[in-house]
Scaffold this active site. Structure first.
Site, PDB file in Angstrom:
ATOM      1  N   LYS A 159       0.845  -1.195   0.000  1.00  0.00           N
ATOM      2  CA  LYS A 159       0.000   0.000   0.000  1.00  0.00           C
ATOM      3  C   LYS A 159       0.886   1.253   0.000  1.00  0.00           C
ATOM      4  O   LYS A 159       2.025   1.232   0.485  1.00  0.00           O
ATOM      5  CB  LYS A 159      -0.893   0.009   1.256  1.00  0.00           C
ATOM      6  CG  LYS A 159      -1.872  -1.176   1.325  1.00  0.00           C
ATOM      7  CD  LYS A 159      -3.044  -0.985   0.372  1.00  0.00           C
ATOM      8  CE  LYS A 159      -4.061  -2.103   0.546  1.00  0.00           C
ATOM      9  NZ  LYS A 159      -4.333  -2.837  -0.689  1.00  0.00           N
ATOM     10  N   VAL A 160       0.325   2.318  -0.535  1.00  0.00           N
ATOM     11  CA  VAL A 160       1.085   3.577  -0.667  1.00  0.00           C
ATOM     12  C   VAL A 160       1.640   4.045   0.674  1.00  0.00           C
ATOM     13  O   VAL A 160       2.780   4.519   0.765  1.00  0.00           O
ATOM     14  CB  VAL A 160       0.187   4.677  -1.268  1.00  0.00           C
ATOM     15  CG1 VAL A 160       0.929   6.000  -1.327  1.00  0.00           C
ATOM     16  CG2 VAL A 160      -0.273   4.277  -2.661  1.00  0.00           C
ATOM     17  N   GLN A 211      10.544  -3.521   0.500  1.00  0.00           N
ATOM     18  CA  GLN A 211       9.433  -3.544  -0.455  1.00  0.00           C
ATOM     19  C   GLN A 211       9.924  -3.957  -1.842  1.00  0.00           C
ATOM     20  O   GLN A 211       9.276  -4.750  -2.531  1.00  0.00           O
ATOM     21  CB  GLN A 211       8.763  -2.170  -0.540  1.00  0.00           C
ATOM     22  CG  GLN A 211       8.010  -1.766   0.724  1.00  0.00           C
ATOM     23  CD  GLN A 211       7.105  -0.561   0.491  1.00  0.00           C
ATOM     24  OE1 GLN A 211       6.659  -0.322  -0.617  1.00  0.00           O
ATOM     25  NE2 GLN A 211       6.832   0.187   1.559  1.00  0.00           N
ATOM     26  N   SER A 219       0.888  -4.051 -15.995  1.00  0.00           N
ATOM     27  CA  SER A 219       0.140  -2.881 -15.525  1.00  0.00           C
ATOM     28  C   SER A 219       0.571  -1.664 -16.322  1.00  0.00           C
ATOM     29  O   SER A 219       1.712  -1.589 -16.791  1.00  0.00           O
ATOM     30  CB  SER A 219       0.441  -2.645 -14.041  1.00  0.00           C
ATOM     31  OG  SER A 219      -0.015  -1.375 -13.642  1.00  0.00           O
ATOM     32  N   ALA A 260       8.626   0.334  -6.531  1.00  0.00           N
ATOM     33  CA  ALA A 260       9.021  -1.079  -6.640  1.00  0.00           C
ATOM     34  C   ALA A 260       8.020  -1.845  -7.513  1.00  0.00           C
ATOM     35  O   ALA A 260       8.405  -2.680  -8.338  1.00  0.00           O
ATOM     36  CB  ALA A 260       9.095  -1.704  -5.245  1.00  0.00           C
ATOM     37  N   TYR A 261       6.729  -1.549  -7.336  1.00  0.00           N
ATOM     38  CA  TYR A 261       5.699  -2.219  -8.134  1.00  0.00           C
ATOM     39  C   TYR A 261       5.899  -1.896  -9.616  1.00  0.00           C
ATOM     40  O   TYR A 261       5.853  -2.779 -10.478  1.00  0.00           O
ATOM     41  CB  TYR A 261       4.311  -1.765  -7.670  1.00  0.00           C
ATOM     42  CG  TYR A 261       3.164  -2.456  -8.381  1.00  0.00           C
ATOM     43  CD1 TYR A 261       2.814  -3.773  -8.056  1.00  0.00           C
ATOM     44  CD2 TYR A 261       2.435  -1.792  -9.365  1.00  0.00           C
ATOM     45  CE1 TYR A 261       1.764  -4.397  -8.703  1.00  0.00           C
ATOM     46  CE2 TYR A 261       1.386  -2.422 -10.018  1.00  0.00           C
ATOM     47  CZ  TYR A 261       1.053  -3.727  -9.686  1.00  0.00           C
ATOM     48  OH  TYR A 261       0.017  -4.357 -10.335  1.00  0.00           O
ATOM     49  N   VAL A 289       8.671  -0.997 -11.208  1.00  0.00           N
ATOM     50  CA  VAL A 289       9.851  -1.685 -11.754  1.00  0.00           C
ATOM     51  C   VAL A 289       9.557  -3.175 -11.935  1.00  0.00           C
ATOM     52  O   VAL A 289       9.945  -3.775 -12.950  1.00  0.00           O
ATOM     53  CB  VAL A 289      11.087  -1.463 -10.856  1.00  0.00           C
ATOM     54  CG1 VAL A 289      12.259  -2.337 -11.309  1.00  0.00           C
ATOM     55  CG2 VAL A 289      11.496   0.011 -10.870  1.00  0.00           C
ATOM     56  N   VAL A 301      -8.658  -1.563 -11.166  1.00  0.00           N
ATOM     57  CA  VAL A 301      -9.734  -2.479 -10.792  1.00  0.00           C
ATOM     58  C   VAL A 301      -9.936  -2.494  -9.281  1.00  0.00           C
ATOM     59  O   VAL A 301      -8.965  -2.495  -8.517  1.00  0.00           O
ATOM     60  CB  VAL A 301      -9.407  -3.904 -11.300  1.00  0.00           C
ATOM     61  CG1 VAL A 301     -10.517  -4.875 -10.938  1.00  0.00           C
ATOM     62  CG2 VAL A 301      -9.206  -3.883 -12.817  1.00  0.00           C
TER      63      VAL A 301
END
Length: 276
Positions: free
Chosen positions: A95-96, A105, A139, A192-193, A195, A230
């Protein structure tokens, strides 16, 4: 049994993965496997779909665990003689406002989203039957994160000749750079998400190229896609799409007709090829 077609969706006990299984149960002419790390969560999801009149099957799969991936591989080989549709949906995101150190992370996110997905592909792509379909759920964040990389990194990630080994080195470098707290200085974005999903998109481009080189006559199509924003545990309740709407593009790619020769090796969003 090997004349029965089979589809596998990773990380599919909830969210987009569950919606993809639901859609495949309605449209795919064969057995559809819902997989999850935790068997009880997976069985509960299967029961939910059975109440809707659908007939998914269950197999345990933890993409962080090579033995678990290989157990699924051996099962598919023995029971079906291969695989027709693979949707690599399993993934995680912090989560942010999560206070976990960024280096942690980075390591945890890449372990699952990139390295776990890569391991599934390494073990299961050799099982793909002619006219098979592979969908790696990436994504749009991979695109935006790519735009925030240094020019040098962008060039590497857009290269048509980058190898899987080189990609792995870059993903490992990102994790190491975060541990030294030099990742931004080294040209990486602060996500991180993002990358990890750059890794998934580029991996898909590499794999499609290898399929062209090694199995051209088998007409296997492999793509990366963005399901959109989503409403899931990951994206939260304010997102614009329902899980069933998020499943539309992955399912479209999973069910490309046997006479299709494209898209292949592309990044697809809203059923449309996007520039990388």
């Amino acid at each position: 049994m090997s004349n029965v077609q089979v589809a596998v969706v990773t990380g599919s006990n909830k969210g987009i993965g569950l919606a993809i299984v639901r859609a495949l149960c309605k449209q795919f002419p064969g057995d559809v496997y819902l997989t999850s790390r935790d068997p009880s969560n997976g069985q509960a999801a299967v029961a939910q779909l059975q109440q809707e009149g659908l007939r998914p099957l269950f197999h345990q799969l933890d993409i962080d665990d090579l033995q678990s991936i290989r157990a699924l591989r051996d099962f598919l080989k023995e029971k079906y003689g291969g695989l027709n549709v693979l949707v690599n949906n399993a993934g995680i995101a912090f989560k942010v406002n999560d206070t976990t150190p960024f280096a942690t992370q980075a390591e945890v996110t890449l372990k699952t989203n990139f390295f776990g997905t890569k391991n599934v592909c390494t073990e299961l792509l050799p099982l793909m039957k002619p006219y098979g379909r592979v969908v790696n759920v990436s994504s749009m964040v991979s695109s935006s994160a790519l735009g925030k990389c240094s020019q040098e990194l962008q060039q590497k990630f857009r290269s048509d000749t980058i190898t899987e080994d080189e990609l792995v080195q870059l993903m490992n470098k990102f994790v190491e750079d975060t541990k030294k707290n030099v990742h931004q200085k080294e040209g990486w974005p602060n996500t991180a998400y993002g990358v990890s999903k750059i890794g998934v998109t580029v991996l898909s481009r590499i794999q499609a190229r290898l399929l062209n080189e090694q199995r051209k006559g088998d007409h296997i199509l492999l793509n990366a896609c963005c399901p959109g924003w989503v409403r899931t545990d990951m994206a939260g309740p304010n997102a614009t799409k329902s899980p069933d709407e998020g499943a539309e593009t992955p399912v479209y790619l999973a069910l490309l007709p046997s006479n299709a020769d494209a898209p292949h090796g592309q990044f697809v969003s809203e059923k449309t090829v996007k520039p990388w």
